[in-house]
Design a protein around this motif. Structure first.
Motif, PDB file in Angstrom:
ATOM      1  N   LYS A   1       0.639  -1.283  -0.105  1.00  0.00           N
ATOM      2  CA  LYS A   1       0.112   0.024  -0.098  1.00  0.00           C
ATOM      3  C   LYS A   1       1.068   1.343  -0.105  1.00  0.00           C
ATOM      4  O   LYS A   1       1.942   1.395   0.453  1.00  0.00           O
ATOM      5  CB  LYS A   1      -0.926  -0.095   1.260  1.00  0.00           C
ATOM      6  N   SER A   2       0.432   2.174  -0.599  1.00  0.00           N
ATOM      7  CA  SER A   2       1.046   3.626  -0.580  1.00  0.00           C
ATOM      8  C   SER A   2       0.511   4.191   0.549  1.00  0.00           C
ATOM      9  O   SER A   2      -0.151   3.999   1.370  1.00  0.00           O
ATOM     10  CB  SER A   2       0.569   4.311  -1.937  1.00  0.00           C
ATOM     11  N   GLY A   3       1.201   5.433   0.803  1.00  0.00           N
ATOM     12  CA  GLY A   3       0.907   6.222   2.152  1.00  0.00           C
ATOM     13  C   GLY A   3       2.351   6.267   3.114  1.00  0.00           C
ATOM     14  O   GLY A   3       3.366   5.690   2.852  1.00  0.00           O
ATOM     15  N   LEU A   4       2.359   7.158   3.657  1.00  0.00           N
ATOM     16  CA  LEU A   4       3.546   7.695   4.583  1.00  0.00           C
ATOM     17  C   LEU A   4       3.561   6.824   5.868  1.00  0.00           C
ATOM     18  O   LEU A   4       2.476   6.441   6.291  1.00  0.00           O
ATOM     19  CB  LEU A   4       3.627   9.252   5.037  1.00  0.00           C
ATOM     20  N   LYS A   5       4.719   6.358   6.280  1.00  0.00           N
ATOM     21  CA  LYS A   5       4.620   5.601   7.687  1.00  0.00           C
ATOM     22  C   LYS A   5       4.379   6.666   8.667  1.00  0.00           C
ATOM     23  O   LYS A   5       4.633   7.711   8.787  1.00  0.00           O
ATOM     24  CB  LYS A   5       6.185   5.169   7.882  1.00  0.00           C
ATOM     25  N   PRO A   6       3.529   6.199   9.599  1.00  0.00           N
ATOM     26  CA  PRO A   6       2.972   6.963  10.654  1.00  0.00           C
ATOM     27  C   PRO A   6       4.198   7.949  11.509  1.00  0.00           C
ATOM     28  O   PRO A   6       4.041   8.893  11.795  1.00  0.00           O
ATOM     29  CB  PRO A   6       2.257   6.030  11.639  1.00  0.00           C
ATOM     30  N   GLU A   7       5.381   7.105  11.488  1.00  0.00           N
ATOM     31  CA  GLU A   7       6.477   7.687  12.190  1.00  0.00           C
ATOM     32  C   GLU A   7       7.282   8.937  11.412  1.00  0.00           C
ATOM     33  O   GLU A   7       7.957   9.669  11.957  1.00  0.00           O
ATOM     34  CB  GLU A   7       7.619   6.731  12.829  1.00  0.00           C
ATOM     35  N   GLU A   8       6.884   8.936  10.084  1.00  0.00           N
ATOM     36  CA  GLU A   8       7.710   9.820   9.388  1.00  0.00           C
ATOM     37  C   GLU A   8       6.579  10.920   8.927  1.00  0.00           C
ATOM     38  O   GLU A   8       6.805  12.010   8.520  1.00  0.00           O
ATOM     39  CB  GLU A   8       8.047   9.252   8.059  1.00  0.00           C
TER      40      GLU A   8
END
Ligand code: PLP
Length: 228
Positions: free
Chosen positions: A136-143
């Motif tokens: 899946k696409s999307g930013l990692k929560p931590e970044e």
């Protein structure tokens, strides 16, 4: 048919809102019309839903062009919910009121550049990958927080909130942690004053899991199958 389906969904939203003490008028319902016809979209608009979600720029462009010059063009707000490639940013900025799927500074800079060319401030959401599934696409929560800080400096972009897609699960209850994680991230971003204005929109919840998403703080639902 479509009209009945929408009534049913609205009833469910009203029920849950009563339970969690929120105003159903503040819950946006985006009808996801990918692979649906223009006639079906018009039926949705006639039934009172004017937020229309598409996942491909090309398909949206054809539909957008087909209603140009008709009363539908004025009423419809177009949402891009699918992944956006940088080379499609120019077309996307031309037609979409809200882009849900911004997931990199590079894409944001290109949207900003194209929006500047047409004197537009493009509303966007930041897509966050709350589930660890790699595809899946999307930013990692931590970044996400750092990237949001960076993107919010762009002049022709306005970050309205966050979006996530929960993983496919056999029981919608299992999607709950992904939604609560996104809500927590939004609250943290706002508590830290990461952006010039607080983020308002939480786009999460689809046909199979919108009730759970609502309970966890969603205020924008993206629903396809339950409508069509
Ligand atoms: C297709 C799609 C939806 C709608 O899914 P349904 O299960 O048909 O409600 C919502 N969000 C995204 C990103 C989609 O691609």
């Amino acid at each position: 048919m479509i009209k009945n389906n929408i009534s049913l969904i609205k009833e469910k939203i009203a029920l849950i809102c009563a339970k969690i003490k929120r105003d159903p008028a503040l819950i946006a319902l985006v009808a996801v019309s990918k692979n649906r016809t223009l006639e079906q979209i018009k039926e949705v608009v006639d039934a009172g839903i004017t937020d229309i979600g598409e996942n491909k720029v090309q398909e949206a462009l054809i539909k957008y062009s087909s209603v140009l010059g008709t009363p539908y063009a004025v009423r419809i707000k177009w949402h891009l919910i699918g992944h956006l490639q940088t080379n499609k940013a120019r077309d996307a900025v031309k037609i979409f009121d809200l882009i849900h799927s911004v997931d990199s500074p590079r894409l944001a800079r290109e949207i900003d550049k194209q929006a500047a060319k047409i004197n537009k401030v493009q509303d966007i959401l930041i897509e966050v990958k709350t589930s660890p599934e790699e595809a899946k696409s999307g930013l990692k929560p931590e970044e996400a927080t750092e990237v949001i800080k960076e993107i919010s400096a762009l002049k022709n972009i306005k970050i309205q909130g966050l979006m996530t897609i929960a993983p496919l699960v056999d029981n919608s209850e299992k999607a709950r942690p992904y939604f609560s994680q996104l809500k927590e991230l939004l609250d943290n971003i706002n508590a830290a004053h990461t952006t010039p204005q607080a983020l308002q929109t939480l786009s999460m919840g689809m046909t199979d899991d919108f009730e759970i998403a609502l309970e966890e703080g969603a205020n924008m639902l993206r629903i396809g199958r339950a409508i069509f």
